[in-house]
Scaffold this active site. Structure first.
Site, mmCIF file in Angstrom:
data_model
loop_
_atom_site.group_PDB
_atom_site.id
_atom_site.type_symbol
_atom_site.label_atom_id
_atom_site.label_comp_id
_atom_site.label_asym_id
_atom_site.label_seq_id
_atom_site.Cartn_x
_atom_site.Cartn_y
_atom_site.Cartn_z
ATOM 1 N N LYS A 34 2.425 -2.625 -4.099
ATOM 2 C CA LYS A 34 2.037 -3.603 -3.448
ATOM 3 C C LYS A 34 0.528 -3.755 -2.726
ATOM 4 C CE LYS A 34 3.228 -0.864 0.612
ATOM 5 N NZ LYS A 34 4.480 -0.278 1.673
ATOM 6 N N TYR A 281 -29.883 -4.343 12.060
ATOM 7 C CA TYR A 281 -29.674 -5.036 13.303
ATOM 8 C C TYR A 281 -29.537 -3.918 14.346
ATOM 9 C CZ TYR A 281 -28.142 -8.930 10.861
ATOM 10 O OH TYR A 281 -28.110 -10.079 9.917
HETATM 11 C C1 LIG Z 1 4.655 1.185 1.296
HETATM 12 C C2 LIG Z 1 6.076 1.571 1.369
HETATM 13 C C3 LIG Z 1 6.138 2.762 0.792
HETATM 14 C C4 LIG Z 1 5.375 3.782 -0.001
HETATM 15 O O1 LIG Z 1 4.616 4.445 0.999
HETATM 16 P P1 LIG Z 1 3.560 5.584 0.633
HETATM 17 O O2 LIG Z 1 3.229 6.355 1.776
HETATM 18 O O3 LIG Z 1 2.320 4.915 0.201
HETATM 19 O O4 LIG Z 1 4.037 6.311 -0.411
HETATM 20 C C5 LIG Z 1 7.560 3.265 0.488
HETATM 21 N N1 LIG Z 1 8.557 2.652 1.289
HETATM 22 C C6 LIG Z 1 8.563 1.345 1.991
HETATM 23 C C7 LIG Z 1 9.623 0.599 2.465
HETATM 24 C C8 LIG Z 1 7.033 0.939 2.138
HETATM 25 O O5 LIG Z 1 6.806 -0.016 2.928
#
Ligand SMILES: *Cc1c(COP(=O)(O)O)cnc(C)c1O
Length: 385
Positions: A34, A281
């Site tokens: 994701k 700045y």
């Molecule tokens: C993003 C997510 C993960 C992955 O988490 P990590 O800490 O990056 O391994 C697993 N389960 C759900 C539901 C998530 O939203």
């Protein structure tokens, strides 16, 4: 090109195999891609992970899932849409062969209509709310109704049941215990309702790294005749949070991982300034002696955080293997660094913004955040190594 990202495909594949080695072969590892693979480029990473043996990938929403599916329509890779489902998404879930995480009766009804319209039954995963307070059906009346609805559906099959831990990086956290108990009770209820999930999943990177829940998930899945699954993102890219808590111990996974991403830019100007010269700045930096400075074409608009400014986080970049500290405030698209101690720096020279000698964890410390936030925030082009 102002700045670019280099991805090590071999490290990405090795990290996936390291997670699989720690969980054991009886556990399915779902790499989470994701948020454009946590800034690593989902289009770059997905084929590498599939080649390394991943049968599942976790995406954010329908758009991300559809893009992955279109890039490789015949791969057969299962794509779990993890972060929310809108009722209007149901037909697209079916059309692109995506597997939604559902948690309301309305979700089930929408998927039913879309599946029926297509003439093919569809598989979904049911999320149980156990303490995260985001997604998931709460145990009680809601859960009972949703389970009944799934059990009686001709078009929707509950292929997986999942929950998400909120404190997996805390060793021996009481809340994790509570979440497991709530999840176990919901699983019992699902079986009693007549569901036969093939996958039971909880656990992210920290859960695998901390280790305390892994035997539980394996045993629980086994006792239900299902396969255990973990959903790991951060680890796949070579990172783990530090484990916290009263019984802190070293992670089992962290030492086996290496970071996958290197973010680079080039020097676009070099100048010498005299003592008393101001930089940036607010004129917050005043040279105490003659200095040599290099100008970089990146700033906070590119994800190089303003908190890296001198006097705030005191960040640095790497040039010719040496640290070049940030001088003054990071601007929107420009940053100045001190190259007084580094010989032969010239225009066009490569600069490491994040990679060898300057980690995502360093950036996170300067900014008072976590490395997840830094990696997702990088805005640059991708270049496969
Ligand atoms: C993003 C997510 C993960 C992955 O988490 P990590 O800490 O990056 O391994 C697993 N389960 C759900 C539901 C998530 O939203």
């Amino acid at each position: 090109m102002k700045s670019w990202i280099e991805i090590s495909s071999s490290r990405l594949a090795e990290n996936f195999r390291a997670v699989q080695a720690v969980t054991g072969n009886e556990v399915e590892v779902l790499p989470v891609i994701k948020a454009d693979a946590y800034g690593h480029g989902a289009m770059v990473c997905a084929p590498v992970l599939v080649e390394a043996g991943a049968k599942w990938l976790g995406v954010d929403d329908v758009a991300e899932g559809a893009a992955i599916r279109e890039a490789s329509p015949h791969s057969g890779t299962r794509l779990l849409v993890m972060c929310g489902m809108e009722l209007a998404d149901a037909p697209a879930m079916v059309a692109h062969g995506l597997t939604p995480v559902v948690w309301t009766q309305e979700h089930v009804a929408a998927m039913e209509r879309a599946a029926q319209a297509s003439g093919h039954p569809i598989k979904v995963h049911l999320e149980i709310e156990t303490g995260m307070g985001r997604q998931g059906v709460a145990p009680g009346e809601d859960l009972t109704r949703t389970l009944e609805r799934l059990a009686s559906s001709q078009w929707v099959r509950c292929e997986g049941i999942m929950t998400h831990l909120c404190c997996s990086e805390s060793a021996g956290a009481e809340i994790t215990e509570t979440q497991r108990e709530r999840f176990a009770a919901a699983l019992d209820q699902a079986i009693t309702a007549g569901l036969h999930p093939e996958f039971i999943h909880l656990g992210n990177t920290s859960a695998v790294d901390e280790g305390g829940t892994m035997a539980w998930i394996r045993d629980t899945a086994k006792s239900l005749g299902a396969r255990a699954m973990v959903r790991t993102g951060f680890a796949i890219y070579g990172h783990c949070l530090e484990i916290e808590g009263t019984h802190v111990h070293a992670g089992v996974l962290a030492p086996k991982l290496s970071p996958v991403l290197c973010w680079k830019t080039r020097v676009i100007g070099v100048r010498e300034v005299a003592a008393g010269a101001t930089v940036g700045y607010g004129a917050t930096f005043v040279a105490a002696q003659t200095m040599r400075l290099a100008l970089l074409p990146v700033g906070y608009a590119d994800g190089f955080r303003r908190a890296a400014s001198s006097g705030i986080g005191n960040g640095w970049v790497m040039i010719a293997g040496r640290r070049a500290p940030v001088v003054g405030r990071v601007s929107m698209n420009l940053t100045v660094v001190d190259i007084s101690g580094i010989e032969d720096v010239h225009e066009g020279m490569d600069v490491v913004l994040l990679g060898e000698g300057v980690t995502a964890e360093d950036h996170a410390r300067w900014s008072g955040t976590i490395a997840y936030d830094i990696l997702c925030g990088i805005r640059a082009n991708f270049e496969a190594r």
